[in-house]
Design a protein around this motif. Structure first.
Motif, PDB file in Angstrom:
ATOM      1  N   MET A 105       3.459   4.034  -7.608  1.00  0.00           N
ATOM      2  CA  MET A 105       3.431   3.451  -6.269  1.00  0.00           C
ATOM      3  C   MET A 105       2.856   2.028  -6.239  1.00  0.00           C
ATOM      4  O   MET A 105       3.390   1.160  -5.547  1.00  0.00           O
ATOM      5  CB  MET A 105       2.658   4.354  -5.308  1.00  0.00           C
ATOM      6  CG  MET A 105       3.433   5.564  -4.833  1.00  0.00           C
ATOM      7  SD  MET A 105       2.486   6.522  -3.619  1.00  0.00           S
ATOM      8  CE  MET A 105       3.738   7.697  -3.094  1.00  0.00           C
ATOM      9  N   PRO A 106       1.773   1.744  -6.980  1.00  0.00           N
ATOM     10  CA  PRO A 106       1.244   0.365  -6.960  1.00  0.00           C
ATOM     11  C   PRO A 106       2.212  -0.669  -7.514  1.00  0.00           C
ATOM     12  O   PRO A 106       2.033  -1.866  -7.291  1.00  0.00           O
ATOM     13  CB  PRO A 106      -0.022   0.470  -7.832  1.00  0.00           C
ATOM     14  CG  PRO A 106      -0.422   1.902  -7.768  1.00  0.00           C
ATOM     15  CD  PRO A 106       0.875   2.657  -7.723  1.00  0.00           C
ATOM     16  N   LEU A 107       3.259  -0.219  -8.251  1.00  0.00           N
ATOM     17  CA  LEU A 107       4.231  -1.149  -8.825  1.00  0.00           C
ATOM     18  C   LEU A 107       5.433  -1.368  -7.922  1.00  0.00           C
ATOM     19  O   LEU A 107       6.293  -2.208  -8.220  1.00  0.00           O
ATOM     20  CB  LEU A 107       4.729  -0.613 -10.173  1.00  0.00           C
ATOM     21  CG  LEU A 107       3.672  -0.279 -11.232  1.00  0.00           C
ATOM     22  CD1 LEU A 107       4.351   0.273 -12.475  1.00  0.00           C
ATOM     23  CD2 LEU A 107       2.839  -1.506 -11.569  1.00  0.00           C
ATOM     24  N   ALA A 108       5.509  -0.632  -6.824  1.00  0.00           N
ATOM     25  CA  ALA A 108       6.718  -0.621  -6.003  1.00  0.00           C
ATOM     26  C   ALA A 108       7.083  -1.985  -5.451  1.00  0.00           C
ATOM     27  O   ALA A 108       8.266  -2.273  -5.220  1.00  0.00           O
ATOM     28  CB  ALA A 108       6.564   0.387  -4.862  1.00  0.00           C
ATOM     29  N   TYR A 109       6.098  -2.847  -5.229  1.00  0.00           N
ATOM     30  CA  TYR A 109       6.364  -4.131  -4.582  1.00  0.00           C
ATOM     31  C   TYR A 109       6.286  -5.316  -5.537  1.00  0.00           C
ATOM     32  O   TYR A 109       6.345  -6.462  -5.105  1.00  0.00           O
ATOM     33  CB  TYR A 109       5.402  -4.319  -3.402  1.00  0.00           C
ATOM     34  CG  TYR A 109       5.648  -3.290  -2.322  1.00  0.00           C
ATOM     35  CD1 TYR A 109       6.683  -3.458  -1.408  1.00  0.00           C
ATOM     36  CD2 TYR A 109       4.874  -2.129  -2.251  1.00  0.00           C
ATOM     37  CE1 TYR A 109       6.941  -2.503  -0.445  1.00  0.00           C
ATOM     38  CE2 TYR A 109       5.135  -1.168  -1.279  1.00  0.00           C
ATOM     39  CZ  TYR A 109       6.177  -1.363  -0.385  1.00  0.00           C
ATOM     40  OH  TYR A 109       6.433  -0.407   0.572  1.00  0.00           O
TER      41      TYR A 109
END
Length: 282
Positions: A105-109
């Protein structure tokens, strides 16, 4: 205790930090979950199953996904000459983090592709937005989204077009994509399961076909499923270069012809189903 409120994008459930923690939660901190409707909230039993099905929206100790979404649009999408405000608005509203594995999730953006499973990816925001703009999706379009993975591209397209069919050959990803669309209340899109190279002729013809990944062969079956004036966008790979191109179909006197234009240079991961087969010479 559990407190419920309408968060504008669905029903948000805030679980008090004083209650017994659920597996996977951050001890001593409140947990927030989002539901697509009040009916979904009432139907879902409290407990561990919620974590597997709906995932925590945000813990206080985790990154601010709303801010990350804004940063993505302002630092990656708009500077890439994406001037169609509908695309920026759609990407600004849609919780991209829900479409990736929880540990990513922390890599999603970030400005990079996120691997979903073997041969599937969440395309990097910049390239994704530029491809959407290049193919010029209209509100009346019927779209086929090929290799949709967990459904992020299908969800964004649903905000731009009339009807979207997401096509995925991986049955597990297809079920997850359909579940996420339902949870987000997206009713103008559906997920079909089948070989990507074959398309979804029974639900066509399509005015737009979007391919999520680089391809090394001509998508002949997909081109046949375009309507007159329909456009296909994909990143075409060769040994020399990799470019995003738009192919347009024109039908005159019952005879179809195709024209192609290059939109921009791009480098994204290939879709295995569209890889060119190696030929050996003796």
């Amino acid at each position: 205790m559990w407190n419920r409120r309408d968060s504008g994008g669905g029903y948000s459930i805030l679980r008090s930090a004083s209650t017994a923690p659920i597996s996977g939660a951050v001890p001593g901190q409140p947990e927030r979950f989002v539901f697509a409707s009040e009916a979904a909230y009432k139907a879902e039993p409290l407990g561990v199953t919620r974590i597997a099905k709906l995932r925590p929206l945000q813990f206080e100790s985790e990154m601010d996904f709303v801010q990350a979404r804004y940063n993505m649009v302002e630092s990656q999408v708009r500077p890439a000459d994406v001037t169609d405000g509908r695309i920026a608005d759609a990407m600004l509203k849609l919780p991209r983090e829900l479409f990736v594995p929880k540990n990513q999730m922390p890599l999603a953006y970030m400005d990079e592709c996120v691997a979903l499973s073997t041969g599937r990816q969440l395309m990097e925001p910049r390239c994704f937005a530029k491809m959407l703009q290049a193919v010029q999706v209209r509100s009346s379009d019927v779209v086929l989204d090929v290799g949709c993975g967990t459904g992020y591209s299908t969800a964004v397209l649903a905000s731009l077009a009339s009807v979207v069919v997401g096509l995925e050959s991986d049955e597990i990803l297809a079920r997850l994509a359909q579940d996420l669309l339902s949870q987000l209340g997206i009713v103008t899109a559906t997920i079909a399961t089948g070989p990507l190279v074959e398309g979804a002729a029974d639900q066509g013809p399509f005015s737009v076909i979007f391919i999520n990944g680089a391809i090394g062969v001509q998508p002949t079956s997909l081109l046949e499923q375009l309507s007159d004036g329909g456009r296909l966008v994909a990143v075409f790979r060769s040994r020399e270069r990799s470019q995003a191109r738009v192919i347009t179909k024109t039908v005159k006197a019952g005879i179809a012809s195709f024209s192609s234009r290059t939109a921009f240079d791009a480098s994204i991961r290939p879709l295995p189903e569209f890889e060119a087969k190696e030929e050996f010479a003796f």
